[in-house]
Design a protein around this motif. Structure first.
Motif, PDB file in Angstrom:
ATOM      1  N   GLY A  88       0.787  -1.233   0.000  1.00 16.85           N
ATOM      2  CA  GLY A  88       0.000   0.000   0.000  1.00 16.85           C
ATOM      3  C   GLY A  88       0.812   1.272   0.000  1.00 16.85           C
ATOM      4  O   GLY A  88       0.267   2.355   0.182  1.00 16.85           O
ATOM      5  N   LEU A  89       2.126   1.172  -0.232  1.00 17.13           N
ATOM      6  CA  LEU A  89       2.966   2.368  -0.260  1.00 17.13           C
ATOM      7  C   LEU A  89       2.847   3.057  -1.612  1.00 17.13           C
ATOM      8  O   LEU A  89       2.942   2.420  -2.659  1.00 17.13           O
ATOM      9  CB  LEU A  89       4.426   2.016   0.027  1.00 17.13           C
ATOM     10  CG  LEU A  89       5.358   3.198   0.242  1.00 17.13           C
ATOM     11  CD1 LEU A  89       4.964   3.977   1.500  1.00 17.13           C
ATOM     12  CD2 LEU A  89       6.787   2.729   0.364  1.00 17.13           C
ATOM     13  N   ASP A  90       2.631   4.365  -1.591  1.00 22.11           N
ATOM     14  CA  ASP A  90       2.482   5.184  -2.794  1.00 22.11           C
ATOM     15  C   ASP A  90       3.862   5.577  -3.327  1.00 22.11           C
ATOM     16  O   ASP A  90       4.347   6.682  -3.087  1.00 22.11           O
ATOM     17  CB  ASP A  90       1.654   6.433  -2.463  1.00 22.11           C
ATOM     18  CG  ASP A  90       1.517   7.384  -3.624  1.00 22.11           C
ATOM     19  OD1 ASP A  90       1.409   6.913  -4.774  1.00 22.11           O
ATOM     20  OD2 ASP A  90       1.513   8.608  -3.385  1.00 22.11           O
ATOM     21  N   ILE A  91       4.499   4.665  -4.064  1.00 26.61           N
ATOM     22  CA  ILE A  91       5.842   4.919  -4.582  1.00 26.61           C
ATOM     23  C   ILE A  91       5.753   5.883  -5.757  1.00 26.61           C
ATOM     24  O   ILE A  91       5.017   5.659  -6.712  1.00 26.61           O
ATOM     25  CB  ILE A  91       6.531   3.616  -5.017  1.00 26.61           C
ATOM     26  CG1 ILE A  91       6.719   2.716  -3.806  1.00 26.61           C
ATOM     27  CG2 ILE A  91       7.873   3.915  -5.683  1.00 26.61           C
ATOM     28  CD1 ILE A  91       7.261   1.355  -4.137  1.00 26.61           C
ATOM     29  N   VAL A  92       6.534   6.960  -5.672  1.00 29.08           N
ATOM     30  CA  VAL A  92       6.546   7.980  -6.711  1.00 29.08           C
ATOM     31  C   VAL A  92       7.715   7.760  -7.665  1.00 29.08           C
ATOM     32  O   VAL A  92       7.567   7.884  -8.878  1.00 29.08           O
ATOM     33  CB  VAL A  92       6.632   9.394  -6.085  1.00 29.08           C
ATOM     34  CG1 VAL A  92       6.751  10.463  -7.144  1.00 29.08           C
ATOM     35  CG2 VAL A  92       5.426   9.645  -5.203  1.00 29.08           C
ATOM     36  N   GLU A  93       8.882   7.431  -7.097  1.00 30.17           N
ATOM     37  CA  GLU A  93      10.061   7.233  -7.945  1.00 30.17           C
ATOM     38  C   GLU A  93      11.136   6.443  -7.204  1.00 30.17           C
ATOM     39  O   GLU A  93      11.148   6.383  -5.986  1.00 30.17           O
ATOM     40  CB  GLU A  93      10.635   8.572  -8.409  1.00 30.17           C
ATOM     41  CG  GLU A  93      11.207   9.419  -7.285  1.00 30.17           C
ATOM     42  CD  GLU A  93      11.772  10.743  -7.755  1.00 30.17           C
ATOM     43  OE1 GLU A  93      12.368  10.784  -8.854  1.00 30.17           O
ATOM     44  OE2 GLU A  93      11.610  11.735  -7.032  1.00 30.17           O
ATOM     45  N   THR A  94      12.040   5.881  -7.996  1.00 31.24           N
ATOM     46  CA  THR A  94      13.237   5.248  -7.461  1.00 31.24           C
ATOM     47  C   THR A  94      14.310   6.326  -7.396  1.00 31.24           C
ATOM     48  O   THR A  94      14.528   7.040  -8.369  1.00 31.24           O
ATOM     49  CB  THR A  94      13.703   4.095  -8.368  1.00 31.24           C
ATOM     50  OG1 THR A  94      12.617   3.171  -8.514  1.00 31.24           O
ATOM     51  CG2 THR A  94      14.906   3.381  -7.776  1.00 31.24           C
TER      52      THR A  94
END
Length: 94
Positions: free
Chosen positions: A72-78
């Protein structure tokens, strides 16, 4: 027992997230440590980043990314792990 020791390739990946994780997401992310190959996880709320240390002989970065998304983590970018040094200024000849 044969005494064979397998080599481990330790890698780190750093992600920036948008929306702060919910309590349920944090609990799900904590359970990621039960996944064989996930070695360490560090959440930095001030920088909105999560750093995962994992065994690359067992897991890949896309698998780590998917585990975090499923939690459920809202990953935006690496993010890059290290900032490269600035380019050297050209030498001035007179």
């Amino acid at each position: 027992m044969t005494g064979i020791i397998e080599a481990m390739t330790q890698l780190d990946v750093l992600y920036r997230y948008g929306v702060p994780p919910t309590e349920a997401s944090v609990v799900a992310m904590a359970k990621m440590r039960e996944v064989y190959g996930v070695r360490h996880m560090a959440l930095d709320e001030a920088k909105k980043t999560v750093r995962i240390e994992y065994d690359a002989t067992r897991l890949t970065e896309p698998v780590i990314h998917q585990l975090l998304r499923r939690a459920g983590l809202d990953i935006v970018e690496t993010m890059p792990m290290f900032t490269p040094p600035p380019p050297a200024e050209p030498a001035v000849t007179t």
